[in-house]
Every structure is written in structure tokens, then in C-alpha cells.
Write a protein that holds these residues in place. Structure first.
Motif, PDB file in Angstrom:
ATOM      1  N   ALA A   1      59.421 -46.150  29.649  1.00 15.42           N
ATOM      2  CA  ALA A   1      59.222 -45.119  30.174  1.00 15.42           C
ATOM      3  C   ALA A   1      60.053 -44.170  29.782  1.00 15.42           C
ATOM      4  N   VAL A   2      60.726 -44.003  28.764  1.00 15.64           N
ATOM      5  CA  VAL A   2      61.578 -42.859  27.981  1.00 15.64           C
ATOM      6  C   VAL A   2      61.223 -42.544  27.070  1.00 15.64           C
ATOM      7  N   THR A   3      60.392 -43.331  26.027  1.00 10.83           N
ATOM      8  CA  THR A   3      59.883 -43.256  24.607  1.00 10.83           C
ATOM      9  C   THR A   3      58.280 -42.574  24.551  1.00 10.83           C
ATOM     10  N   ALA A   4      58.866 -41.385  24.009  1.00 11.64           N
ATOM     11  CA  ALA A   4      57.336 -41.262  22.730  1.00 11.64           C
ATOM     12  C   ALA A   4      56.188 -42.188  22.264  1.00 11.64           C
ATOM     13  N   SER A   5      55.524 -42.566  22.934  1.00  9.72           N
ATOM     14  CA  SER A   5      54.367 -43.078  21.989  1.00  9.72           C
ATOM     15  C   SER A   5      54.049 -42.817  20.542  1.00  9.72           C
ATOM     16  N   GLY A   6      53.327 -43.558  19.318  1.00  3.62           N
ATOM     17  CA  GLY A   6      53.310 -42.533  18.073  1.00  3.62           C
ATOM     18  C   GLY A   6      51.854 -41.748  18.006  1.00  3.62           C
ATOM     19  N   SER A   7      51.204 -42.301  19.181  1.00  2.00           N
ATOM     20  CA  SER A   7      49.502 -40.855  19.189  1.00  2.00           C
ATOM     21  C   SER A   7      50.166 -39.838  20.004  1.00  2.00           C
ATOM     22  N   GLY A   8      50.845 -39.832  21.186  1.00  2.00           N
ATOM     23  CA  GLY A   8      51.133 -39.318  22.532  1.00  2.00           C
ATOM     24  C   GLY A   8      50.116 -39.596  23.339  1.00  2.00           C
ATOM     25  N   LEU A   9      48.698 -40.698  22.633  1.00  2.00           N
ATOM     26  CA  LEU A   9      47.544 -40.558  23.535  1.00  2.00           C
ATOM     27  C   LEU A   9      47.398 -42.444  24.509  1.00  2.00           C
ATOM     28  N   ASP A  10      48.939 -42.931  24.553  1.00  5.16           N
ATOM     29  CA  ASP A  10      48.976 -44.177  24.674  1.00  5.16           C
ATOM     30  C   ASP A  10      48.199 -44.298  25.749  1.00  5.16           C
TER      31      ASP A  10
ATOM     32  N   GLU B   1      67.313 -37.553  30.281  1.00  3.77           N
ATOM     33  CA  GLU B   1      66.672 -36.921  31.223  1.00  3.77           C
ATOM     34  C   GLU B   1      65.021 -37.789  31.227  1.00  3.77           C
ATOM     35  N   ARG B   2      64.636 -37.974  31.325  1.00  2.36           N
ATOM     36  CA  ARG B   2      64.054 -39.064  31.571  1.00  2.36           C
ATOM     37  C   ARG B   2      64.375 -40.068  32.318  1.00  2.36           C
ATOM     38  N   THR B   3      65.004 -41.121  31.737  1.00  5.43           N
ATOM     39  CA  THR B   3      65.708 -42.081  32.672  1.00  5.43           C
ATOM     40  C   THR B   3      66.391 -41.834  34.419  1.00  5.43           C
ATOM     41  N   ALA B   4      67.118 -41.322  33.610  1.00  2.97           N
ATOM     42  CA  ALA B   4      67.570 -40.216  35.311  1.00  2.97           C
ATOM     43  C   ALA B   4      66.437 -39.546  36.321  1.00  2.97           C
ATOM     44  N   GLN B   5      65.331 -39.133  35.684  1.00  5.23           N
ATOM     45  CA  GLN B   5      63.812 -38.528  36.697  1.00  5.23           C
ATOM     46  C   GLN B   5      63.419 -39.763  36.328  1.00  5.23           C
ATOM     47  N   ILE B   6      63.263 -40.588  36.061  1.00  2.00           N
ATOM     48  CA  ILE B   6      62.364 -41.548  36.264  1.00  2.00           C
ATOM     49  C   ILE B   6      63.138 -42.582  37.602  1.00  2.00           C
TER      50      ILE B   6
END
Lengths: 557, 203
Positions: free
Chosen positions: B134-143, B114-119
Motif C-alpha cells: 500500500a505504501v510502495t510504488a510498483s515497478g511499472s507504475g501500472l500494477d 506520508e502514505r502510511t499516515a494517509q492510508i
């Protein structure tokens, strides 16, 4: 090209540790053998009612450790239960009894498993005067146990005793851990780690959204969290959080802090027993295993196999952009190879075989290079077996550093190597064999199928070996898991300590054995044998677990 | 066991006293010392590396990523977009976290698709041009960072939304880009918070 950076980062680690190996190892040897007490230490002894000149037998040494850990456990438990009464508690409620037990056991046991989210659970005073103090003293206890064993090996026999636990404890804290922590904390501050008492401050972001910027005494806790191979984060995201670990170079500093004491302690052994080649053999064993894990883990993450990583184009889920894959795998190797347990990337989102390597690193028994103190004492246990095996193969008598290894020593180490697998596999079996327990465990899993199983396996291995890292999808903050994991942590911590001190006591009674035929215990062949022994003791017991967990995930999809 | 009870409990009594002494030294004096050093020598860092608008308003921290979306959650075209975040509703520092989803997780698979298509649609590029961060969430969520590749595919969209030339925005991007530390540590990266703040500062 990416491998160039992976190798360069490893070379930097090797260079720094090589430079510090002699001075720090010798410094630690001096700390634990010096006759002179510092003035502040004398004050501590006087206030606590300790006679610092008294030598302790292994039983007295052990009793002191147990008493000290029990006192720490109770004090920390009380502090966490009453944290709403402490200053700077940020309005947070007290911990529940099972969570407070789990947390106290975990921090006293140098494990730092955290089944809670710190920024939503613990205030500043509970963190710095409770959790961080255990970060210091639990590491000092590990170091003291290692030193007691080294003294046992170095003793010339008779009733010389193993030293004085209270003196070792105070010196490890005040002469080793505290000074290095201060220096490291200042460096971390320079890199951007925060140190204040501001609580959460609401700001209006660039795009005009309200955001709560956290505060806290983080730098002071961060340095001892790494140096003492503890791993308990100030924030839930641990060393992935930009306020704990803001840049690639602070990341490297944290890796070095983790590895510093475990990798230089072989020199301390070499100096205290007067045989540096014995130290080099331990060092080489640690280094070979470390490089083995780092290389495979990095290769698996670069390859990025698995449905989601392939779709995304790489294994970056749960990893920070500033660290990338190499900064993450180096940290992960260090944190699972020591008893660290801090994370700068989410282990549960690693590729299936990457996750397998992380579990494998813990299964080795934490000897690559192991915790501050516990690395050397665990490796020495395996050394006893390797020496015995070598002696059998060569038809000579098993003598290590002038100590004859007899039936008593062998019995002790045979039990010792079974403690961690028994605790880990036993509790995993219990989790799935009892229907009501199984139902609750399954509902705690954050992923379905084999990855969910891996989360549970990882949790119990991590607790049994006192690592503390997690496949964090598991919702571990349930009364059942808090109590099970807390008990496993305490047993996994103290049974080996009892056995190591018993071994130290047994060795210290012996005079130096006069052996004309020295075993070649420093040659590469022997290091190879020791490495092989470690792997072959560790892996077979865990094969069933690895098959249904990471292997199933990696192959059947 | 004929020893009197007081002697048997002696180690416990010593332990309690020693724990209190060590708590004062290591749990109070040490963090206060570090706080003193931090506030005196590195006040900017110790207080969270805060960034300010041209008007002097605090606009967050250079180290903590932020959301750049509208109230309905749709991304704002005039801002460079950060990585996906699972901290709370996104970039919530009171709930730092990664997704902890495994490599075979169907949920993660669907999210990435979904993220790939949207971006790709949002920036007018093909799906194969969308980089991994761009399509993966970071470990901290605060990257606070994105890769240079992800920043580059956003330049044209941001320039159009702001009525600036592509060259101008690309030059701004250049200035917010950091290489590897010491040439070999970590990854090249773009600080989204600082870049967007600088763009807003153009007036």
C-alpha cells in the motif's frame, strides 16, 4: 513459509531445464553439424551470395562477424535516425545522433541498454524491424562464436577451419531462435501479452478519467527479447509492465526462456566434442553460481533491511504485487546471470545488499549461466585457466579435451579475463577523474550519495559485460553518457569475440594430444575449484567500487 | 595486402544483403505471423484484455491499473484504492516507470511515512495494519493489483461510502481475488480495476 515458494520456483526451473537439457542441447549440436541445408536457407545463401560449403579460418570467421555487425549497426542507426519516415512511427520524431548510436551499439552488441523510454521514443516498425531483428541476430552471433570455439576444441587438427559464419548465423536464427520464439510468443499471447498495431487508444476509466491504453507488436518482441538474452523492453517498465509480463506464470516462462539456451549449451559442447562429462562440469558450475546468487539475493530482499524498506515493512518498492519478492528475485538472478538485462522489478530500489548481489552476478563475467552463446565461451576461457592451475597443482601437463594448453592459449585467456574489468573500472575512473565529465555524471544521478555512485557503477559494469539492466535512477540519455556507454558496449562485445576466435583458431590447429594421464576435470572438486576461481578473479578487482557503493549504503546509514 | 578491394569488401556486401533478408523474415514476416495468430486465436488478450461496463462501454484494461481519485488528487472513498504509482501523474500508460529511489533515499522515506499516515487515516485503521504494497510504488507504475491485506482494510470504508453491507463488499472482494498461479507462483492478489468495475455494476 515464503522460502517454500522460493525453493519450489527454483525446483520448477531446474526440472524444466533438466528435461530439455538433452533434447535441446543435442538439437543445437545437430543444427550446427548437419550437412544438409534447408530450402529456405539455400535461398538466403543464394540471395546473399554466400558459398555455404566454404570452411573459414578463424580470421575469416571473425571478419565476417565484424562485417555483419557493422552492417547491422549502420542499418539500425539509419533506421532510428529516419524513424519518422517509417510507417507506424506513432508521430514520433527521429532519435538524436548520440541516442541512435547508443541504441544501435547496444542492440547490435546483445546488450539492450536503453537510455530512452520506448513508448515515448520508438515507433512500431523501428521496434520490430530494427530492434527486434538485432535481438535475433546478435544472439545468433553469440551462439556462432561459441560454436566456433567448440569446433576448435573438437577439431582433429590441420587446416580444417572453424565452420562457416554465414551458415551458423542463418541456422541459429531459422532453426533455433525463430521456432522457439513463435511457440513462446503464442504462450505469452495466451497469458495476456498484447500483439496489435493500434497505437495509444484513449478510454474513459472506471472512475471516469481518461487513460491511454498502449498497443504494439509486443508478444513477438517479448519472446526473442528473453530467448536471445537481450532484454530491451517494448515499454519503459520492461518486464514489469503488465502488457509485457501479465501473470506469475508468464514471469516463469520468461525466466525459463532466458535460461534455456545458456543452460543447454553445455550439452551441445558435450555432444560436439564427444564428452558429456565435460558438459556436466560446465553445467554444474553455472548452476552452483546461479543458486548461490539466487539464495543470497532472495534472503536479502526477504530481510528487507534499509531505512525505507523497514519503514514500509518490506522491500516492495519497484516490485509488482503479482510477482512478489520471489518472482522478482528469481527474474533478477536470471537477468543479471545471463546477459539478459530485462527487468521485472526496479533494481535500483532493491535493498543495498540485494543490489550488491545483482552487481556481483554481472562481475562474475556472465557465466551464471551467461548469455546465449557468450555464457559457454566465457566459461571456457575461465576453464582454460582452471585446467592450467589444476595441472600445475597435480604436476601434469595441461590438457583439456585432448588439446594441450600452451603459452599462446594462456596469453589469450589472460587478456580476455581483463577486458570487462578494465572497461568497467576504467570508464568509472574516467567518469570521476575528469572534472567536467564528473560534473555531468553527478548531475545525471537520480539519488544522492553512495546510491548515486552505485547507479554509475552499475551502468558501466552492465555496459562492459553487455548486460543492459540498470539502476535506472541514472538519467543516461545525455550525449556524454550515450557515447561513453555505447563505446564501452562495443569494446566489451567485440574484444572478447576476437580473443575467443583466436583461441578457437589456435586450438583447431592442434592435433589431439595423446595423454595417458587424464586430468579429473569432471569431479566435484574441480567444479569447486572453477567456481572459486571465477569468484576470486571477479571480486578483488571490484572491491573498492563495492565498498563506496552498496557496502557504504548498507552499513553506514 | 594485395587482394583487390572488391574481395576485401565482399563480407560487407554479403552482410548488407543478409541483413535485409533477415529483416524481412524476422522483422516483418515473424511479427505479422504472431499478430495473425493473436488476432485469430486470442483476440481478447492480443488487444489488451479490455474490460467493459454493464452498458458496454470500454472502461480500460484488466491488466493496467487506474487512478481512483478526484480531480484534486484526493482518493475517492467509494473505490478500492490501488498502490502508489509514479507513472506520469499516476497510472499513466504513456510513461510506465518505477521511482528508482534507493533504500536509503530520504525522499522515499518521507513518501512512505506520508502514505502510511494517509492510508491509516483514510481507512480508519492503525498504521501498523497498513501493508507494504500500500505504501510502495510498483515497478511499472501500472500494477493493477493490491495484496489481499490491503484490500481487507478498505472493505469497511468502501461499504460505508456505497451504503452496502460489509459482507456484500467482502464477498465481491473474494470474487476478485486470485491465488498464487498453480498454487506456488507469484503472490495472492486482488485486481482493483475489476473489483471497482464490479462494484459500480451493482447499480
Amino acid at each position: 513459509m515464503a522460502w517454500v515458494f522460493a525453493v519450489t520456483a527454483l525446483l520448477l526451473v531446474a526440472l524444466v531445464l533438466a528435461v530439455l537439457y538433452r533434447p535441446l542441447g543435442d538439437y543445437m549440436a545437430w543444427v550446427f553439424t548437419s550437412e544438409r541445408h534447408w530450402r529456405i536457407e539455400r535461398l538466403c545463401y543464394r540471395l546473399a551470395g554466400v558459398d555455404p560449403e566454404r570452411q573459414q579460418s578463424w580470421r575469416t570467421y571473425l571478419r565476417s562477424i565484424i562485417a555483419f555487425s557493422l552492417a547491422g549497426l549502420v542499418l539500425l542507426y539509419v533506421m532510428l535516425r529516419l524513424q519518422h519516415l517509417l510507417p507506424y512511427s506513432l508521430g514520433l520524431p527521429p532519435m538524436s545522433s548520440d541516442l541512435a548510436f547508443n541504441t544501435a551499439a547496444s542492440f547490435v552488441g546483445n546488450t539492450n541498454w536503453q537510455s530512452y523510454s520506448p513508448e515515448q521514443t520508438v515507433g512500431y516498425v523501428a521496434q520490430m524491424a530494427g530492434l527486434a531483428v538485432q535481438n535475433f541476430v546478435s544472439a545468433a552471433v553469440s551462439m556462432a562464436v561459441a560454436i566456433a570455439l567448440i569446433r576448435g576444441i573438437a577439431s582433429r587438427g590441420g587446416r580444417s577451419g572453424l565452420g562457416n559464419f554465414w551458415v551458423d548465423l542463418v541456422r541459429a536464427n531459422l532453426r533455433i531462435l525463430l521456432p522457439i520464439s513463435i511457440v513462446a510468443a503464442v504462450l505469452l499471447l495466451a497469458g495476456g501479452v498484447i500483439q496489435n498495431f493500434s497505437g495509444f487508444t484513449n478510454v474513459e476509466s472506471v472512475a471516469g478519467v481518461t487513460q491511454a491504453i498502449p498497443g504494439g507488436p509486443v508478444a513477438s518482441q517479448e519472446s526473442i527479447k528473453m530467448l536471445g538474452t537481450n532484454g530491451g523492453g517494448f515499454f519503459n517498465a520492461n518486464s514489469a509492465h503488465p502488457f509485457e509480463n501479465p501473470t506469475p506464470w508468464t514471469n516463469m516462462l520468461q525466466v525459463l526462456l532466458l535460461l534455456l539456451i545458456p543452460f543447454t549449451m553445455p550439452r551441445t559442447l558435450g555432444t560436439m566434442v564427444g564428452n558429456q562429462r565435460a558438459g556436466y562440469a560446465l553445467l554444474a558450475t553455472m548452476a552452483v553460481l546461479f543458486i548461490l546468487v539466487y539464495a543470497s539475493l532472495t534472503a536479502f530482499e526477504f530481510a528487507g533491511s534499509g531505512s525505507a524498506p523497514q519503514l514500509a515493512g518490506g522491500a516492495m518498492e519497484g516490485k509488482e504485487q503479482r510477482f512478489g519478492i520471489v518472482g522478482s528475485t528469481l527474474f533478477a538472478t536470471a537477468t543479471t546471470g545471463t546477459t539478459g538485462g530485462a527487468v521485472n522489478s526496479m533494481h535500483g530500489s532493491y535493498t543495498a545488499f540485494g543490489g550488491l548481489m545483482l552487481m556481483f552476478d554481472m562481475m562474475l563475467g556472465e557465466v551464471a549461466p551467461g548469455g546465449a552463446g557468450s555464457g559457454v565461451y566465457t566459461l571456457l576461457i575461465l576453464m582454460v585457466i582452471a585446467v592450467f592451475l589444476t595441472a600445475l597443482l597435480l604436476g601434469r601437463s595441461p590438457v583439456y579435451l585432448g588439446k594441450r594448453l600452451g603459452v599462446r592459449e594462456l596469453k589469450i585467456v589472460s587478456i580476455a579475463i581483463l577486458v570487462m574489468p578494465t572497461l568497467a573500472i576504467g570508464s568509472i575512473a574516467m567518469s570521476f577523474a575528469i572534472p567536467s565529465v564528473k560534473a555531468e555524471i553527478v548531475s545525471s544521478m537520480g539519488n544522492d550519495g553512495s546510491h548515486g555512485l552505485s547507479e554509475v557503477f552499475y551502468a558501466f559494469i552492465s555496459a562492459a559485460i553487455n548486460n543492459g539492466s540498470a539502476f535506472a535512477g541514472l538519467s543516461a540519455n545525455t550525449p556524454l553518457l550515450n557515447i561513453m556507454l555505447g563505446v564501452v558496449i562495443l569494446l566489451g562485445r567485440f574484444i572478447p569475440i576476437v580473443l575467443v576466435l583466436a583461441l578457437a583458431g589456435s586450438l583447431s590447429m592442434q592435433g589431439k594430444a595423446e595423454s595417458t594421464l587424464e586430468l579429473p576435470l569432471h569431479r566435484p572438486q574441480f567444479v569447486g575449484l572453477l567456481v572459486g576461481l571465477i569468484v576470486f578473479i571477479a571480486v578483488p578487482m571490484f572491491v573498492p567500487i563495492l565498498l563506496v557503493g552498496p557496502f557504504a549504503e548498507g552499513f553506514i546509514r | 595486402m594485395t587482394r583487390p578491394i572488391t574481395r576485401r569488401l565482399a563480407p560487407l556486401w554479403i552482410s548488407l544483403r543478409l541483413m535485409l533478408i533477415l529483416t524481412v523474415l524476422l522483422g516483418v514476416a515473424y511479427p505479422l505471423l504472431v499478430t495473425g495468430i493473436g488476432q485469430a486465436v486470442f483476440p481478447g488478450q492480443a488487444n489488451g484484455s479490455l474490460v467493459h461496463t454493464n452498458e458496454g462501454r470500454v472502461a480500460g484494461s484488466a491488466l493496467i491499473g487506474q487512478r481512483f481519485d478526484a480531480a484534486d488528487g484526493s482518493p475517492l472513498t467509494q473505490y478500492f484504492q490501488p498502490r502508489p504509482s509514479v507513472a506520469g501523474d499516476g497510472y499513466d500508460p504513456t510513461a510506465s516507470a518505477g521511482s528508482n529511489l534507493g533504500p536509503e533515499s530520504p525522499e522515499l522515506f518521507a513518501q512512505i511515512r506520508e502514505r502510511t499516515a494517509q492510508i491509516a487515516a483514510f481507512n480508519g485503521v492503525t498504521e501498523s495494519e497498513v501493508p507494504v504494497d500500500a505504501v510502495t510504488a510498483s515497478g511499472s507504475g501500472l500494477d493493477p493489483h493490491i495484496s489481499v491485506e490491503y484490500a481487507r482494510i478498505q472493505v469497511r470504508r468502501v461499504a460505508e461510502a456505497r451504503g452496502l453491507s460489509v459482507e456484500r463488499v467482502a464477498a465481491m472482494l473474494e470474487r476478485s481475488t486470485t491465488g498464487r498461479d498453480a498454487g506456488f507462483l507469484g503472490e495472492p492478489r486482488v485486481n482493483v480495476v475489476e473489483l471497482n468495475l464490479a462494484l459500480d455494476g451493482l447499480g
